[in-house]
Design an enzyme around this catalytic site. Sequence first.
Site, mmCIF file in Angstrom:
data_model
loop_
_atom_site.group_PDB
_atom_site.id
_atom_site.type_symbol
_atom_site.label_atom_id
_atom_site.label_comp_id
_atom_site.label_asym_id
_atom_site.label_seq_id
_atom_site.Cartn_x
_atom_site.Cartn_y
_atom_site.Cartn_z
ATOM 1 N N CYS A 1 6.004 -4.547 15.828
ATOM 2 C CA CYS A 1 5.645 -3.361 17.028
ATOM 3 C C CYS A 1 4.661 -3.906 17.522
ATOM 4 O O CYS A 1 3.358 -4.044 16.212
ATOM 5 C CB CYS A 1 5.970 -1.778 16.592
ATOM 6 N N CYS B 1 -0.954 2.905 8.250
ATOM 7 C CA CYS B 1 -0.192 1.969 9.200
ATOM 8 C C CYS B 1 -0.469 0.339 8.249
ATOM 9 O O CYS B 1 -0.730 -0.236 8.808
ATOM 10 C CB CYS B 1 -0.049 2.199 10.323
ATOM 11 N N CYS C 1 4.245 8.747 0.687
ATOM 12 C CA CYS C 1 4.205 8.079 1.940
ATOM 13 C C CYS C 1 4.940 6.382 1.034
ATOM 14 O O CYS C 1 3.753 5.517 0.553
ATOM 15 C CB CYS C 1 2.778 8.183 2.835
ATOM 16 N N CYS D 1 1.102 -2.062 15.816
ATOM 17 C CA CYS D 1 1.710 -1.693 14.339
ATOM 18 C C CYS D 1 0.609 -2.852 13.112
ATOM 19 O O CYS D 1 1.114 -4.036 13.017
ATOM 20 C CB CYS D 1 2.762 -1.058 13.526
ATOM 21 N N GLU E 1 0.996 -0.910 -0.164
ATOM 22 C CA GLU E 1 -0.179 0.356 -0.070
ATOM 23 C C GLU E 1 0.835 1.181 -0.027
ATOM 24 O O GLU E 1 1.779 1.048 0.243
ATOM 25 C CB GLU E 1 -0.743 0.051 0.988
ATOM 26 N N CYS F 1 6.553 -6.884 7.260
ATOM 27 C CA CYS F 1 7.510 -6.139 8.558
ATOM 28 C C CYS F 1 7.832 -6.863 9.338
ATOM 29 O O CYS F 1 6.933 -8.399 10.131
ATOM 30 C CB CYS F 1 7.114 -4.920 8.907
HETATM 31 N N1 SAH Z 1 9.285 0.432 10.208
HETATM 32 C C1 SAH Z 1 9.661 2.552 10.099
HETATM 33 C C2 SAH Z 1 8.282 3.329 8.730
HETATM 34 C C3 SAH Z 1 6.724 2.889 9.405
HETATM 35 S S1 SAH Z 1 6.029 2.918 10.589
HETATM 36 C C4 SAH Z 1 9.508 2.786 12.117
HETATM 37 O O1 SAH Z 1 9.369 2.419 12.723
HETATM 38 O O2 SAH Z 1 9.159 4.096 11.849
HETATM 39 C C5 SAH Z 1 5.820 4.820 9.984
HETATM 40 C C6 SAH Z 1 5.142 5.665 11.265
HETATM 41 O O3 SAH Z 1 3.931 4.232 11.795
HETATM 42 C C7 SAH Z 1 6.023 4.729 12.811
HETATM 43 O O4 SAH Z 1 6.364 5.806 13.344
HETATM 44 C C8 SAH Z 1 4.928 3.815 13.891
HETATM 45 O O5 SAH Z 1 5.348 3.454 15.097
HETATM 46 C C9 SAH Z 1 3.744 4.774 13.560
HETATM 47 N N2 SAH Z 1 2.555 3.635 13.407
HETATM 48 C C10 SAH Z 1 2.679 2.374 13.123
HETATM 49 N N3 SAH Z 1 1.213 1.750 13.482
HETATM 50 C C11 SAH Z 1 0.757 3.244 14.498
HETATM 51 C C12 SAH Z 1 -0.244 3.362 15.188
HETATM 52 N N4 SAH Z 1 -1.436 2.170 14.827
HETATM 53 N N5 SAH Z 1 -1.226 4.347 15.752
HETATM 54 C C13 SAH Z 1 0.267 5.108 15.102
HETATM 55 N N6 SAH Z 1 1.465 5.113 14.700
HETATM 56 C C14 SAH Z 1 0.938 4.784 14.804
#
Ligand code: SAH
Length: 341
Positions: free
Chosen positions: A113, A330, A102, A116, A89, A109
């Site tokens: 986390c 995300c 983006c 995410c 996406e 991944c």
């Molecule tokens: N792997 C990289 C980039 C991808 S995620 C990273 O960790 O930075 C891009 C951003 O979205 C990151 O800051 C991630 O922590 C955040 N993110 C992911 N899931 C989220 C959610 N459910 N709510 C808010 N931010 C989120």
Amino acid sequence: MENIFDYSMDELKAWFKENNESAFRGKQVYDYLYRGTYEIDEMHTLNESSKAKLKEHFDIFLPKVLEQRTSKDGTVKMLLLLKDDNIIETVIMNYHYGYSVCVSCQIGCKMGCTFCASTKGGMVRDLSAGEILSQVIVAGNIVGERISHVVCMGSGEPLDNYDNVMKFLTLVNAKEGLNLSHRNITISTCGLVEKIYALADKKLQITLAISLHEVTDENRKKIMPIANKYSINDILNSVKYYMETTGRRVSFEYALVRGSNDSEEDAKALVRLLRGMKTHVNLIPVNAIKEMLYLPSSNESVTKFRDILLESGIEATVRREMGSDIDAACGQLRRSYLEKI
Ligand code: SAH
């Protein structure tokens, strides 16, 4: 078959030379591609033998738009189908300063986390430099205008696909290609410290963003497995090195989860961590995802949190929620699509 979008103009020139054609053919093909001609038969200035060799060796393939949703705020979310039928996406955001895309850097991944959506189905594979670039090309074709900014904040961890992302940075910056300034590119990472040092040594003018999300190692470990490998202190040291080496500021992302990391004490602890650094904090009320019960902080605590940072001289903004009506956050659109089929 190779993906032609993995090639720079110089590489294409060299390829033609190796294949007993004039290097100039490489420039011709490159110009066609970046002016929107993707059919080899429509590249009229090419000689027949060059066309035949191109067809034999290269795929001129751009991902197909499988689904496209436009939000009330103008955000466009796309599901793109790759050559091998994987789905990624990509999101286009329309800001006052231009279009920002983006991009995803990996299919899925492996960082794990907890909040995410991108990581829930695990890691499938890295994207090639050309596949990352293609997302920007497709986005530009959709809006019919130049894309001026790119954020590597889609699915995947950009620094876990380091070589391809570095190559992407070269490709996207090419004068005869998309010609996007590195200053308009942001790479967001959950904090792969060794790669942050390596990136710093490249002295690129890109913006680095760190996904911090917690102020103590103990709590960070609960939501970000990478915290077991690198401490917040390790990250901050690498960030300082990045700043000194490149002269760029680094920003921090902090997703606010109700009752979890959004207290006044958390804000004060964040101030202590970042004090003295020229930085910017992006506060993001967490987007609820289906798999986990996370609630975004109330507007009141978000404002309070931001004000504590501001009062201590730390620049902070609350990230405008874009496209929440279209599952834009995300990896959620891809997840909901994969669940349906
Ligand atoms: N792997 C990289 C980039 C991808 S995620 C990273 O960790 O930075 C891009 C951003 O979205 C990151 O800051 C991630 O922590 C955040 N993110 C992911 N899931 C989220 C959610 N459910 N709510 C808010 N931010 C989120």
